[in-house]
Design a protein around this motif. Structure first.
Motif, PDB file in Angstrom:
ATOM      1  N   SER A  61     -11.999   7.615  -0.989  1.00 56.00           N
ATOM      2  CA  SER A  61     -12.212   6.506  -1.909  1.00 56.00           C
ATOM      3  C   SER A  61     -13.572   6.673  -2.584  1.00 56.00           C
ATOM      4  CB  SER A  61     -12.163   5.169  -1.162  1.00 56.00           C
ATOM      5  OG  SER A  61     -13.198   5.113  -0.212  1.00 56.00           O
ATOM      6  N   SER A  62     -13.654   6.248  -3.838  1.00 53.76           N
ATOM      7  CA  SER A  62     -14.919   6.296  -4.570  1.00 53.76           C
ATOM      8  C   SER A  62     -14.883   5.236  -5.666  1.00 53.76           C
ATOM      9  CB  SER A  62     -15.152   7.691  -5.170  1.00 53.76           C
ATOM     10  OG  SER A  62     -14.208   7.968  -6.177  1.00 53.76           O
ATOM     11  N   TYR A  79     -15.978  -6.723   1.505  1.00 59.82           N
ATOM     12  CA  TYR A  79     -16.878  -5.819   2.221  1.00 59.82           C
ATOM     13  C   TYR A  79     -16.616  -4.363   1.838  1.00 59.82           C
ATOM     14  CZ  TYR A  79     -17.501 -10.013   4.974  1.00 59.82           C
ATOM     15  OH  TYR A  79     -17.742 -11.298   5.355  1.00 59.82           O
ATOM     16  N   ARG A  80     -17.610  -3.772   1.190  1.00 59.91           N
ATOM     17  CA  ARG A  80     -17.495  -2.378   0.757  1.00 59.91           C
ATOM     18  C   ARG A  80     -17.199  -1.426   1.924  1.00 59.91           C
ATOM     19  NH1 ARG A  80     -18.501  -0.649  -3.872  1.00 59.91           N
ATOM     20  NH2 ARG A  80     -19.865  -2.377  -4.418  1.00 59.91           N
ATOM     21  N   VAL A 136     -15.762   2.241  -5.825  1.00 60.66           N
ATOM     22  CA  VAL A 136     -15.194   0.960  -5.392  1.00 60.66           C
ATOM     23  C   VAL A 136     -15.923  -0.167  -6.117  1.00 60.66           C
ATOM     24  CG1 VAL A 136     -14.782  -0.572  -3.435  1.00 60.66           C
ATOM     25  CG2 VAL A 136     -14.601   1.910  -3.140  1.00 60.66           C
ATOM     26  N   ASP A 137     -15.173  -0.975  -6.849  1.00 67.43           N
ATOM     27  CA  ASP A 137     -15.714  -2.119  -7.583  1.00 67.43           C
ATOM     28  C   ASP A 137     -15.052  -3.375  -7.034  1.00 67.43           C
ATOM     29  OD1 ASP A 137     -16.437  -4.099  -9.379  1.00 67.43           O
ATOM     30  OD2 ASP A 137     -16.190  -2.816 -11.143  1.00 67.43           O
ATOM     31  N   LEU A 138     -15.756  -4.061  -6.132  1.00 68.55           N
ATOM     32  CA  LEU A 138     -15.184  -5.242  -5.491  1.00 68.55           C
ATOM     33  C   LEU A 138     -14.960  -6.387  -6.477  1.00 68.55           C
ATOM     34  CD1 LEU A 138     -17.134  -5.312  -2.100  1.00 68.55           C
ATOM     35  CD2 LEU A 138     -14.847  -4.422  -2.553  1.00 68.55           C
ATOM     36  N   LEU A 178     -10.689   0.802  -7.659  1.00 72.62           N
ATOM     37  CA  LEU A 178     -11.363   1.959  -7.102  1.00 72.62           C
ATOM     38  C   LEU A 178     -10.663   3.223  -7.568  1.00 72.62           C
ATOM     39  CD1 LEU A 178     -10.340   2.889  -3.554  1.00 72.62           C
ATOM     40  CD2 LEU A 178      -9.318   0.904  -4.633  1.00 72.62           C
ATOM     41  N   TRP A 221     -13.759   0.115   2.638  1.00 79.24           N
ATOM     42  CA  TRP A 221     -13.290   1.258   1.849  1.00 79.24           C
ATOM     43  C   TRP A 221     -13.999   2.557   2.222  1.00 79.24           C
ATOM     44  CZ3 TRP A 221      -8.975   0.426  -0.681  1.00 79.24           C
ATOM     45  CH2 TRP A 221      -8.648  -0.885  -1.035  1.00 79.24           C
ATOM     46  N   GLU A 255     -12.037  -5.462  -8.479  1.00 79.23           N
ATOM     47  CA  GLU A 255     -10.947  -5.135  -7.560  1.00 79.23           C
ATOM     48  C   GLU A 255     -10.223  -3.846  -7.951  1.00 79.23           C
ATOM     49  OE1 GLU A 255      -8.382  -8.499  -6.819  1.00 79.23           O
ATOM     50  OE2 GLU A 255      -9.939  -9.486  -5.640  1.00 79.23           O
TER      51      GLU A 255
END
Length: 136
Positions: A65-66, A41-42, A68-70, A75, A45, A73
């Motif tokens: 935080s920026s 879940y974005r 974010v690549d789930l 950021l 973050w 994994e």
């Protein structure tokens, strides 16, 4: 003390403006695995410290935080150079939102009764009647 304090200390000690980390790096700093929600879940973050202890960790260190690549994994934590205006703090974002926006005229006495004596008595009588009615 927050369980994410190790991340705060780690980021605060960094001199770079951008700190790229993968989730495994963060887990190594913390000493425990991230929750499943961090991987799925974005919003986990999000840069909102209200009710999110993990976000407070990087926000208190001066980072957001920026990127974010789930899936990958990873950021980036970016240092924030701007400062918040001095305002009251609370647990809810609405706390203090209107601080400094209301100006009262100098002639207004906030301690002065709004009602005349007879109006106060009428209200007191009505209050008693309502309480008696409610207790029946």
């Amino acid at each position: 003390m927050s369980k994410y304090e190790a991340l705060t200390k780690f980021l605060a000690a960094r001199k770079e403006a951008r700190v790229q980390m993968d989730f495994a790096d963060i887990e190594a700093v913390l000493g425990f695995p991230l929750p499943k929600s961090a991987r799925h879940y974005r919003p986990w973050w999000a840069n909102s410290g209200h009710g999110h202890v993990q976000a407070r960790a990087w926000l208190e260190a001066g980072f957001e935080s920026s990127e974010v690549d789930l899936e990958a994994e990873k950021l980036v934590f970016e240092r924030q150079e701007h400062t918040e205006p001095d305002r009251p703090h609370g647990d809810h974002p609405i706390f203090g939102c209107m601080a400094g926006t209301m100006v009262l005229p100098g002639t207004l006495d906030l301690t002065e009764p709004l009602f005349k004596d007879d109006e106060v008595e009428a209200w007191a009588d009505r209050k008693v009647a309502l309480l008696q009615e409610a207790s029946r």
